[in-house]
Scaffold this motif. Structure first.
Motif, PDB file in Angstrom:
ATOM      1  N   UNK A   1       0.851  -1.174   0.188  1.00 22.05           N
ATOM      2  CA  UNK A   1       0.214   0.085  -0.396  1.00 22.05           C
ATOM      3  C   UNK A   1       0.781   1.096   0.009  1.00 22.05           C
ATOM      4  N   UNK A   2       2.511   1.339   0.205  1.00 22.33           N
ATOM      5  CA  UNK A   2       3.480   2.545  -0.393  1.00 22.33           C
ATOM      6  C   UNK A   2       3.175   2.725   0.987  1.00 22.33           C
ATOM      7  N   UNK A   3       3.104   2.012   2.196  1.00 23.59           N
ATOM      8  CA  UNK A   3       2.455   2.231   3.565  1.00 23.59           C
ATOM      9  C   UNK A   3       1.883   3.352   3.550  1.00 23.59           C
ATOM     10  N   UNK A   4       1.368   3.359   2.804  1.00 21.23           N
ATOM     11  CA  UNK A   4      -0.246   4.430   3.268  1.00 21.23           C
ATOM     12  C   UNK A   4      -0.971   3.675   5.042  1.00 21.23           C
TER      13      UNK A   4
ATOM     14  N   UNK B   1       8.640   0.251  -1.576  1.00 22.84           N
ATOM     15  CA  UNK B   1       9.223   1.138  -3.095  1.00 22.84           C
ATOM     16  C   UNK B   1       8.436   3.449  -2.244  1.00 22.84           C
ATOM     17  N   UNK B   2       8.201   3.090  -1.609  1.00 19.39           N
ATOM     18  CA  UNK B   2       7.563   4.307  -0.601  1.00 19.39           C
ATOM     19  C   UNK B   2       8.391   5.002   0.414  1.00 19.39           C
ATOM     20  N   UNK B   3       8.271   6.080   1.449  1.00 22.72           N
ATOM     21  CA  UNK B   3       7.905   6.192   2.410  1.00 22.72           C
ATOM     22  C   UNK B   3       6.858   5.971   3.147  1.00 22.72           C
ATOM     23  N   UNK B   4       6.079   7.052   2.881  1.00 20.25           N
ATOM     24  CA  UNK B   4       4.162   6.824   2.786  1.00 20.25           C
ATOM     25  C   UNK B   4       3.341   7.767   1.960  1.00 20.25           C
TER      26      UNK B   4
END
Length: 272
Positions: free
Chosen positions: A26-29, A61-64
Protein backbone atom coordinates in the motif's frame (compact mmCIF):
# COMPACT_ATOMS: atom_id res chain seq x y z
CA UNK A 1 -5.96 -4.95 9.19
CA UNK A 2 -2.81 -6.14 7.45
CA UNK A 3 -2.37 -9.88 7.64
CA UNK A 4 0.84 -11.88 7.97
CA UNK A 5 3.36 -9.19 8.95
CA UNK A 6 4.02 -6.34 11.35
CA UNK A 7 3.12 -3.00 9.83
CA UNK A 8 5.93 -1.29 11.75
CA UNK A 9 9.36 -2.91 12.05
CA UNK A 10 11.83 -2.11 14.85
CA UNK A 11 15.54 -2.89 15.03
CA UNK A 12 18.28 -1.30 17.16
CA UNK A 13 22.03 -1.44 16.65
CA UNK A 14 25.01 0.83 17.27
CA UNK A 15 22.93 3.44 19.05
CA UNK A 16 20.29 3.73 16.31
CA UNK A 17 16.69 2.54 16.41
CA UNK A 18 15.53 1.89 12.85
CA UNK A 19 11.73 2.21 12.63
CA UNK A 20 10.30 1.08 9.29
CA UNK A 21 6.79 1.63 7.94
CA UNK A 22 5.98 -1.81 6.56
CA UNK A 23 2.91 -1.76 4.31
CA UNK A 24 4.82 -1.90 1.02
CA UNK A 25 1.83 -3.25 -0.93
CA UNK A 26 0.00 0.00 0.00
CA UNK A 27 3.08 2.25 -0.39
CA UNK A 28 3.09 2.43 3.43
CA UNK A 29 -0.20 4.35 3.46
CA UNK A 30 -1.18 5.27 7.00
CA UNK A 31 -4.02 3.61 8.85
CA UNK A 32 -4.83 3.16 12.52
CA UNK A 33 -2.77 0.01 12.88
CA UNK A 34 0.35 1.61 11.42
CA UNK A 35 -0.02 4.70 13.59
CA UNK A 36 -0.45 2.64 16.73
CA UNK A 37 2.66 0.71 15.74
CA UNK A 38 4.58 3.96 15.34
CA UNK A 39 3.46 5.12 18.77
CA UNK A 40 4.71 1.88 20.32
CA UNK A 41 8.02 2.07 18.43
CA UNK A 42 8.71 5.71 19.37
CA UNK A 43 7.86 4.93 23.00
CA UNK A 44 10.23 1.94 22.98
CA UNK A 45 13.08 3.95 21.45
CA UNK A 46 12.66 6.82 23.91
CA UNK A 47 12.87 4.46 26.90
CA UNK A 48 15.91 2.50 25.68
CA UNK A 49 19.14 4.03 27.04
CA UNK A 50 21.13 2.33 24.28
CA UNK A 51 19.19 4.21 21.59
CA UNK A 52 20.57 7.65 20.83
CA UNK A 53 19.10 8.36 17.37
CA UNK A 54 15.90 7.23 15.63
CA UNK A 55 15.92 6.52 11.90
CA UNK A 56 12.48 6.48 10.28
CA UNK A 57 12.11 4.84 6.87
CA UNK A 58 9.65 3.09 4.58
CA UNK A 59 9.74 -0.43 3.16
CA UNK A 60 9.42 -1.12 -0.55
CA UNK A 61 9.02 1.67 -3.11
CA UNK A 62 7.89 4.53 -0.85
CA UNK A 63 8.36 6.37 2.38
CA UNK A 64 4.64 6.92 2.93
CA UNK A 65 1.99 7.66 0.29
CA UNK A 66 -0.32 9.39 2.79
CA UNK A 67 -3.48 8.19 4.48
CA UNK A 68 -5.02 4.99 3.17
CA UNK A 69 -7.76 6.10 0.77
CA UNK A 70 -9.99 3.27 1.94
CA UNK A 71 -9.81 4.70 5.44
CA UNK A 72 -10.59 8.20 4.16
CA UNK A 73 -13.62 6.83 2.35
CA UNK A 74 -14.89 5.27 5.55
CA UNK A 75 -14.44 8.57 7.36
CA UNK A 76 -16.46 10.33 4.69
CA UNK A 77 -19.27 7.82 5.09
CA UNK A 78 -19.29 8.09 8.89
CA UNK A 79 -18.60 11.57 10.26
CA UNK A 80 -18.56 10.20 13.82
CA UNK A 81 -15.75 7.72 13.09
CA UNK A 82 -12.36 8.31 14.73
CA UNK A 83 -9.55 9.50 12.49
CA UNK A 84 -8.20 6.09 11.64
CA UNK A 85 -5.92 7.55 8.99
CA UNK A 86 -3.69 8.84 11.73
CA UNK A 87 -4.92 6.44 14.38
CA UNK A 88 -5.42 9.49 16.60
CA UNK A 89 -1.63 9.97 16.66
CA UNK A 90 -0.42 13.55 16.40
CA UNK A 91 2.81 13.38 14.46
CA UNK A 92 4.14 16.46 16.22
CA UNK A 93 4.88 14.02 19.04
CA UNK A 94 8.17 13.36 17.29
CA UNK A 95 9.20 16.88 18.25
CA UNK A 96 8.74 15.99 21.93
CA UNK A 97 11.03 12.96 21.79
CA UNK A 98 14.32 13.66 23.63
CA UNK A 99 16.24 11.94 20.83
CA UNK A 100 16.78 13.12 17.26
CA UNK A 101 14.60 11.62 14.54
CA UNK A 102 15.97 11.30 11.00
CA UNK A 103 13.44 10.68 8.22
CA UNK A 104 15.09 8.73 5.40
CA UNK A 105 12.79 9.40 2.46
CA UNK A 106 12.68 7.57 -0.84
CA UNK A 107 9.92 7.41 -3.42
CA UNK A 108 6.54 9.01 -2.65
CA UNK A 109 6.22 11.09 0.50
CA UNK A 110 2.68 12.43 0.40
CA UNK A 111 -0.09 13.83 2.55
CA UNK A 112 0.08 12.63 6.14
CA UNK A 113 3.39 10.99 5.21
CA UNK A 114 4.74 14.45 4.42
CA UNK A 115 3.44 15.67 7.80
CA UNK A 116 5.27 12.79 9.46
CA UNK A 117 8.51 13.63 7.63
CA UNK A 118 8.20 17.32 8.51
CA UNK A 119 7.87 16.42 12.20
CA UNK A 120 11.28 14.74 12.12
CA UNK A 121 14.35 16.73 13.10
CA UNK A 122 16.37 15.91 9.99
CA UNK A 123 15.21 14.81 6.54
CA UNK A 124 17.51 12.91 4.14
CA UNK A 125 16.20 12.19 0.65
CA UNK A 126 17.04 9.61 -1.95
CA UNK A 127 17.37 10.96 -5.47
CA UNK A 128 13.99 9.42 -6.38
CA UNK A 129 12.08 11.06 -3.51
CA UNK A 130 8.90 12.93 -4.47
CA UNK A 131 7.01 15.18 -2.06
CA UNK A 132 3.38 16.12 -2.53
CA UNK A 133 0.59 17.61 -0.44
CA UNK A 134 -2.49 16.46 -2.39
CA UNK A 135 -5.15 17.95 -0.13
CA UNK A 136 -6.30 20.74 -2.49
CA UNK A 137 -7.07 18.12 -5.17
CA UNK A 138 -9.18 16.20 -2.63
CA UNK A 139 -11.15 19.09 -1.18
CA UNK A 140 -9.38 18.71 2.17
CA UNK A 141 -7.42 20.99 4.49
CA UNK A 142 -3.68 20.61 5.14
CA UNK A 143 -3.64 17.74 7.63
CA UNK A 144 -1.49 17.02 10.65
CA UNK A 145 -0.37 20.61 11.33
CA UNK A 146 1.42 20.57 7.97
CA UNK A 147 0.65 24.24 7.23
CA UNK A 148 2.58 25.15 10.39
CA UNK A 149 5.52 22.77 10.02
CA UNK A 150 5.96 23.29 6.28
CA UNK A 151 5.91 27.08 6.74
CA UNK A 152 8.69 26.83 9.31
CA UNK A 153 10.82 24.63 7.08
CA UNK A 154 10.51 26.30 3.66
CA UNK A 155 8.86 29.65 4.40
CA UNK A 156 5.21 30.76 4.15
CA UNK A 157 5.29 31.54 0.42
CA UNK A 158 6.83 28.23 -0.61
CA UNK A 159 4.52 26.38 1.75
CA UNK A 160 1.44 28.10 0.33
CA UNK A 161 2.48 27.28 -3.25
CA UNK A 162 3.22 23.64 -2.42
CA UNK A 163 -0.05 23.18 -0.53
CA UNK A 164 -2.34 25.04 -2.91
CA UNK A 165 -0.86 23.70 -6.14
CA UNK A 166 -0.74 20.10 -4.83
CA UNK A 167 2.07 19.52 -7.32
CA UNK A 168 4.90 17.02 -7.08
CA UNK A 169 8.21 18.34 -5.73
CA UNK A 170 11.33 16.35 -6.58
CA UNK A 171 14.36 15.80 -4.38
CA UNK A 172 16.47 18.55 -5.98
CA UNK A 173 13.78 21.20 -5.53
CA UNK A 174 13.11 19.99 -1.99
CA UNK A 175 16.81 20.40 -1.20
CA UNK A 176 16.95 23.86 -2.76
CA UNK A 177 14.00 25.00 -0.64
CA UNK A 178 15.38 23.52 2.59
CA UNK A 179 12.84 20.74 2.99
CA UNK A 180 15.64 18.15 3.07
CA UNK A 181 19.23 18.64 4.20
CA UNK A 182 20.90 16.03 2.02
CA UNK A 183 20.29 14.01 -1.18
CA UNK A 184 21.84 10.57 -1.52
CA UNK A 185 21.86 8.15 -4.47
CA UNK A 186 18.91 5.73 -4.57
CA UNK A 187 21.25 2.75 -4.83
CA UNK A 188 22.52 1.97 -1.36
CA UNK A 189 20.27 4.63 0.17
CA UNK A 190 19.19 2.60 3.21
CA UNK A 191 22.77 1.77 4.17
CA UNK A 192 23.93 5.36 3.61
CA UNK A 193 21.10 6.77 5.73
CA UNK A 194 21.92 4.29 8.50
CA UNK A 195 25.57 5.36 8.34
CA UNK A 196 24.48 9.00 8.80
CA UNK A 197 22.43 8.02 11.84
CA UNK A 198 25.28 5.99 13.36
CA UNK A 199 27.64 8.93 12.93
CA UNK A 200 25.16 11.25 14.64
CA UNK A 201 24.78 8.74 17.51
CA UNK A 202 28.39 9.38 18.49
CA UNK A 203 27.45 12.81 19.84
CA UNK A 204 26.12 13.59 23.32
CA UNK A 205 22.51 12.48 23.96
CA UNK A 206 22.03 15.20 26.57
CA UNK A 207 22.98 17.79 23.96
CA UNK A 208 20.37 16.33 21.60
CA UNK A 209 17.66 16.64 24.25
CA UNK A 210 18.60 20.22 25.11
CA UNK A 211 18.87 21.29 21.48
CA UNK A 212 15.51 19.77 20.57
CA UNK A 213 13.91 21.72 23.41
CA UNK A 214 15.69 24.91 22.31
CA UNK A 215 14.56 24.50 18.70
CA UNK A 216 11.00 23.74 19.78
CA UNK A 217 10.79 26.76 22.07
CA UNK A 218 12.49 29.13 19.63
CA UNK A 219 9.29 29.50 17.59
CA UNK A 220 7.64 31.42 20.44
CA UNK A 221 10.68 33.27 21.79
CA UNK A 222 12.43 36.51 20.96
CA UNK A 223 16.21 36.48 20.59
CA UNK A 224 16.93 37.88 24.06
CA UNK A 225 14.84 35.18 25.74
CA UNK A 226 16.60 32.48 23.73
CA UNK A 227 20.02 33.98 24.48
CA UNK A 228 19.34 34.21 28.22
CA UNK A 229 18.11 30.63 28.35
CA UNK A 230 21.13 29.42 26.38
CA UNK A 231 23.49 31.26 28.75
CA UNK A 232 22.01 29.45 31.75
CA UNK A 233 22.23 26.10 29.96
CA UNK A 234 25.83 26.81 28.97
CA UNK A 235 26.84 27.43 32.57
CA UNK A 236 25.18 24.18 33.63
CA UNK A 237 26.68 22.08 30.84
CA UNK A 238 30.22 23.38 31.41
CA UNK A 239 30.01 21.80 34.87
CA UNK A 240 28.39 18.57 33.64
CA UNK A 241 29.95 15.15 33.12
CA UNK A 242 29.51 15.11 29.32
CA UNK A 243 31.74 18.14 28.81
CA UNK A 244 34.40 16.70 31.13
CA UNK A 245 34.22 13.41 29.21
CA UNK A 246 34.59 15.21 25.87
CA UNK A 247 37.72 17.00 27.08
CA UNK A 248 39.18 13.77 28.48
CA UNK A 249 38.49 11.93 25.21
CA UNK A 250 40.32 14.64 23.25
CA UNK A 251 43.32 14.48 25.56
CA UNK A 252 43.43 10.68 25.36
CA UNK A 253 42.80 10.45 21.62
CA UNK A 254 39.68 8.28 21.88
CA UNK A 255 35.98 8.49 21.16
CA UNK A 256 33.95 10.02 24.00
CA UNK A 257 31.72 7.79 26.11
CA UNK A 258 28.73 10.01 26.74
CA UNK A 259 26.04 9.12 29.24
CA UNK A 260 22.80 7.74 27.72
CA UNK A 261 19.41 9.39 27.91
CA UNK A 262 16.26 7.40 28.56
CA UNK A 263 12.90 9.02 29.15
CA UNK A 264 9.29 7.89 29.25
CA UNK A 265 7.44 9.16 26.21
CA UNK A 266 3.70 9.64 25.81
CA UNK A 267 3.05 11.14 22.36
CA UNK A 268 0.13 13.56 22.22
CA UNK A 269 -3.02 11.92 20.87
CA UNK A 270 -5.69 13.81 19.00
CA UNK A 271 -9.17 13.74 20.50
CA UNK A 272 -10.72 14.99 17.27
Amino acid sequence: MDQGHDVVLYAARRGVARITLNRPDRLNASNGELSRGLTAAFTRAAADPEVRVILLAGAGRAFCAGADLQVLGELSDDASAPNSGSGGLRYDGLMLLPKPVIAAIHGPCAGIGLALACAADIRIAAADAVFVAPFAKLGLCAEGGLAWSLSRLIGPGNAAEMLMSARRVGAEEAYAKGLVSRILPREGFAAAALACAIELAGNAPTSFAMMKAQLREAAGEDFETARTSAAALTRATLDASDFREALAAKREGRAPRFAPVAAPFAPPVSTE
